[in-house]
Design a protein around this motif. Structure first.
Motif, PDB file in Angstrom:
ATOM      1  N   LEU A 171      -6.131  12.478  -1.927  1.00  0.00           N
ATOM      2  CA  LEU A 171      -6.012  11.736  -0.676  1.00  0.00           C
ATOM      3  C   LEU A 171      -6.587  10.333  -0.830  1.00  0.00           C
ATOM      4  CD1 LEU A 171      -5.288  11.694   2.332  1.00  0.00           C
ATOM      5  CD2 LEU A 171      -7.556  12.669   2.806  1.00  0.00           C
ATOM      6  N   TYR A 172      -7.751  10.223  -1.468  1.00  0.00           N
ATOM      7  CA  TYR A 172      -8.352   8.908  -1.659  1.00  0.00           C
ATOM      8  C   TYR A 172      -7.486   8.040  -2.557  1.00  0.00           C
ATOM      9  CZ  TYR A 172     -11.309   5.097  -3.074  1.00  0.00           C
ATOM     10  OH  TYR A 172     -11.781   3.836  -3.349  1.00  0.00           O
ATOM     11  N   GLU A 173      -6.938   8.619  -3.626  1.00  0.00           N
ATOM     12  CA  GLU A 173      -6.095   7.826  -4.527  1.00  0.00           C
ATOM     13  C   GLU A 173      -4.850   7.325  -3.805  1.00  0.00           C
ATOM     14  OE1 GLU A 173      -4.839   5.873  -7.952  1.00  0.00           O
ATOM     15  OE2 GLU A 173      -6.787   6.601  -7.267  1.00  0.00           O
ATOM     16  N   ARG A 174      -4.259   8.172  -2.983  1.00  0.00           N
ATOM     17  CA  ARG A 174      -3.087   7.748  -2.209  1.00  0.00           C
ATOM     18  C   ARG A 174      -3.445   6.586  -1.294  1.00  0.00           C
ATOM     19  NH1 ARG A 174      -0.824  12.642   1.002  1.00  0.00           N
ATOM     20  NH2 ARG A 174       0.638  11.055   1.693  1.00  0.00           N
ATOM     21  N   MET A 175      -4.560   6.704  -0.576  1.00  0.00           N
ATOM     22  CA  MET A 175      -4.940   5.656   0.354  1.00  0.00           C
ATOM     23  C   MET A 175      -5.421   4.408  -0.375  1.00  0.00           C
ATOM     24  SD  MET A 175      -3.909   6.832   3.035  1.00  0.00           S
ATOM     25  CE  MET A 175      -4.227   5.198   3.706  1.00  0.00           C
ATOM     26  N   ARG A 176      -6.043   4.567  -1.541  1.00  0.00           N
ATOM     27  CA  ARG A 176      -6.456   3.401  -2.330  1.00  0.00           C
ATOM     28  C   ARG A 176      -5.231   2.610  -2.766  1.00  0.00           C
ATOM     29  NH1 ARG A 176      -6.579   1.391  -7.036  1.00  0.00           N
ATOM     30  NH2 ARG A 176      -5.438   3.162  -7.938  1.00  0.00           N
ATOM     31  N   LEU A 177      -4.215   3.323  -3.229  1.00  0.00           N
ATOM     32  CA  LEU A 177      -2.976   2.654  -3.616  1.00  0.00           C
ATOM     33  C   LEU A 177      -2.326   1.967  -2.422  1.00  0.00           C
ATOM     34  CD1 LEU A 177      -1.315   5.262  -6.013  1.00  0.00           C
ATOM     35  CD2 LEU A 177      -1.827   2.870  -6.577  1.00  0.00           C
ATOM     36  N   THR A 178      -2.275   2.679  -1.298  1.00  0.00           N
ATOM     37  CA  THR A 178      -1.663   2.113  -0.103  1.00  0.00           C
ATOM     38  C   THR A 178      -2.385   0.854   0.342  1.00  0.00           C
ATOM     39  OG1 THR A 178      -0.952   4.315   0.604  1.00  0.00           O
ATOM     40  CG2 THR A 178      -0.979   2.604   2.272  1.00  0.00           C
ATOM     41  N   ALA A 179      -3.704   0.872   0.238  1.00  0.00           N
ATOM     42  CA  ALA A 179      -4.489  -0.289   0.654  1.00  0.00           C
ATOM     43  C   ALA A 179      -4.356  -1.459  -0.315  1.00  0.00           C
ATOM     44  CB  ALA A 179      -5.957   0.108   0.791  1.00  0.00           C
ATOM     45  N   SER A 180      -4.117  -1.176  -1.593  1.00  0.00           N
ATOM     46  CA  SER A 180      -4.146  -2.229  -2.608  1.00  0.00           C
ATOM     47  C   SER A 180      -2.778  -2.740  -3.028  1.00  0.00           C
ATOM     48  CB  SER A 180      -4.901  -1.734  -3.853  1.00  0.00           C
ATOM     49  OG  SER A 180      -4.248  -0.612  -4.425  1.00  0.00           O
ATOM     50  N   VAL A 181      -1.721  -1.944  -2.847  1.00  0.00           N
ATOM     51  CA  VAL A 181      -0.371  -2.366  -3.236  1.00  0.00           C
ATOM     52  C   VAL A 181       0.320  -2.959  -2.013  1.00  0.00           C
ATOM     53  CG1 VAL A 181       1.877  -1.608  -4.082  1.00  0.00           C
ATOM     54  CG2 VAL A 181      -0.213  -0.616  -5.049  1.00  0.00           C
ATOM     55  N   PRO A 182       0.639  -4.249  -2.029  1.00  0.00           N
ATOM     56  CA  PRO A 182       1.196  -4.893  -0.830  1.00  0.00           C
ATOM     57  C   PRO A 182       2.411  -4.189  -0.244  1.00  0.00           C
ATOM     58  CG  PRO A 182       0.566  -6.559  -2.439  1.00  0.00           C
ATOM     59  CD  PRO A 182       0.395  -5.227  -3.108  1.00  0.00           C
ATOM     60  N   ALA A 183       3.340  -3.737  -1.082  1.00  0.00           N
ATOM     61  CA  ALA A 183       4.548  -3.087  -0.565  1.00  0.00           C
ATOM     62  C   ALA A 183       4.226  -1.816   0.200  1.00  0.00           C
ATOM     63  CB  ALA A 183       5.508  -2.774  -1.716  1.00  0.00           C
ATOM     64  N   LEU A 184       3.245  -1.069  -0.285  1.00  0.00           N
ATOM     65  CA  LEU A 184       2.849   0.159   0.390  1.00  0.00           C
ATOM     66  C   LEU A 184       2.106  -0.146   1.682  1.00  0.00           C
ATOM     67  CD1 LEU A 184       1.589   2.271  -2.654  1.00  0.00           C
ATOM     68  CD2 LEU A 184       3.639   2.701  -1.297  1.00  0.00           C
ATOM     69  N   ARG A 185       1.192  -1.103   1.610  1.00  0.00           N
ATOM     70  CA  ARG A 185       0.400  -1.432   2.801  1.00  0.00           C
ATOM     71  C   ARG A 185       1.286  -1.977   3.923  1.00  0.00           C
ATOM     72  NH1 ARG A 185      -5.610  -2.780   2.852  1.00  0.00           N
ATOM     73  NH2 ARG A 185      -6.016  -3.362   5.012  1.00  0.00           N
ATOM     74  N   ILE A 186       2.225  -2.841   3.572  1.00  0.00           N
ATOM     75  CA  ILE A 186       3.127  -3.409   4.580  1.00  0.00           C
ATOM     76  C   ILE A 186       3.973  -2.314   5.214  1.00  0.00           C
ATOM     77  CG2 ILE A 186       5.168  -4.862   4.873  1.00  0.00           C
ATOM     78  CD1 ILE A 186       3.908  -6.743   2.754  1.00  0.00           C
ATOM     79  N   ARG A 187       4.488  -1.411   4.373  1.00  0.00           N
ATOM     80  CA  ARG A 187       5.330  -0.354   4.911  1.00  0.00           C
ATOM     81  C   ARG A 187       4.542   0.572   5.827  1.00  0.00           C
ATOM     82  NH1 ARG A 187       8.885   4.147   1.637  1.00  0.00           N
ATOM     83  NH2 ARG A 187       9.492   5.302   3.486  1.00  0.00           N
ATOM     84  N   MET A 188       3.307   0.861   5.462  1.00  0.00           N
ATOM     85  CA  MET A 188       2.487   1.713   6.308  1.00  0.00           C
ATOM     86  C   MET A 188       2.168   1.023   7.632  1.00  0.00           C
ATOM     87  SD  MET A 188      -1.012   3.733   5.318  1.00  0.00           S
ATOM     88  CE  MET A 188      -1.560   5.137   6.294  1.00  0.00           C
ATOM     89  N   LEU A 189       1.857  -0.268   7.562  1.00  0.00           N
ATOM     90  CA  LEU A 189       1.495  -0.993   8.768  1.00  0.00           C
ATOM     91  C   LEU A 189       2.679  -1.235   9.698  1.00  0.00           C
ATOM     92  CD1 LEU A 189      -1.021  -3.615   7.317  1.00  0.00           C
ATOM     93  CD2 LEU A 189      -1.548  -1.702   8.852  1.00  0.00           C
ATOM     94  N   ASP A 190       3.902  -1.335   9.129  1.00  0.00           N
ATOM     95  CA  ASP A 190       5.048  -1.581  10.012  1.00  0.00           C
ATOM     96  C   ASP A 190       5.590  -0.302  10.648  1.00  0.00           C
ATOM     97  OD1 ASP A 190       6.784  -0.280   8.241  1.00  0.00           O
ATOM     98  OD2 ASP A 190       7.690  -2.113   7.489  1.00  0.00           O
ATOM     99  N   GLY A 191       4.945   0.837  10.310  1.00  0.00           N
ATOM    100  CA  GLY A 191       5.302   2.082  10.982  1.00  0.00           C
ATOM    101  C   GLY A 191       6.270   2.960  10.237  1.00  0.00           C
TER     102      GLY A 191
END
Length: 214
Positions: free
Chosen positions: A128-148
């Protein structure tokens, strides 16, 4: 806890507790599918750690998991989906449906989400932490998560609309679903941004309690 919804089916009996739903037995076919999904994730996270996000292609992940690229795409439409999806959304939906129909939806969501996150964090904290670390650090993942598009808002809106007995969501229901989804997303990113030091379930409980106080 993310969308699009993953392969684990909704239990047919939604009257049980969250514990019952999590422990519901899987069929042989479902176990095989889950094993393949877990193998793909395991190898992907290993390769991400060794090679980085950009250098890790779908072909390399599939080869490491000893499946074909076409098999990868049967389980995950994109590389991003491998990180942003999980097996828990159907459990979350079933558990919320099992809550009292006259209970405020935010109370139902808080009880279910906090309990589910606590269990996941206890059993699968490293992943879970690795998934969220990647999401927080990889722009494409973070943007996709934030846009819903990588969050649970759509599922929550379906549940809200269903509970209200409506064919289509109202503006108020859309705002409620978006607020709960944003609380889950921002709590997860906050947890990862701070090195996963805090208890994720306690953070989420705090975030949803704040929503209830507004």
């Amino acid at each position: 806890m993310t969308t699009p919804r993953s392969a684990r089916p909704r239990p047919s009996d939604s009257s049980g507790s969250l514990e019952d739903l999590v422990e519901a037995p899987l069929s042989l076919r479902e176990r095989k599918k889950l094993k393949t999904r877990q193998a793909l994730r395991r190898e992907a996270f290993r390769l991400f750690a060794e090679q980085g996000w950009e250098a890790t292609t779908v072909d390399r992940i599939a080869a490491a998991a000893e499946v074909s690229p076409s098999t990868f795409f049967r389980y995950f439409p994109t590389k991003e989906d491998l990180v942003l999806t999980d097996e828990y959304d159907p459990l979350m939906a079933a558990a919320i449906r099992a809550r009292p129909a006259d209970e405020p939806f935010l109370t139902s969501a808080r009880e279910v989400l906090v309990g589910l996150v606590r269990r996941i964090a206890e059993q699968e904290r490293a992943e879970l932490y690795e998934r969220m670390r990647l999401t927080a650090s990889v722009p494409a993942l973070r943007i996709r998560m934030l846009d819903g598009t990588g969050g649970p808002t759509g599922m929550l809106l379906d549940l809200l609309t269903e509970r209200a007995g409506l064919d289509a969501p109202t503006l108020e229901l859309r705002i409620t679903a978006a607020a709960i989804g944003a609380a889950l997303t921002e709590t997860s990113l906050y947890w990862a941004d701070n090195g996963g030091r805090d208890d994720l379930a306690d953070l989420l409980d705090r975030a949803l309690a704040h929503l209830q106080s507004l």
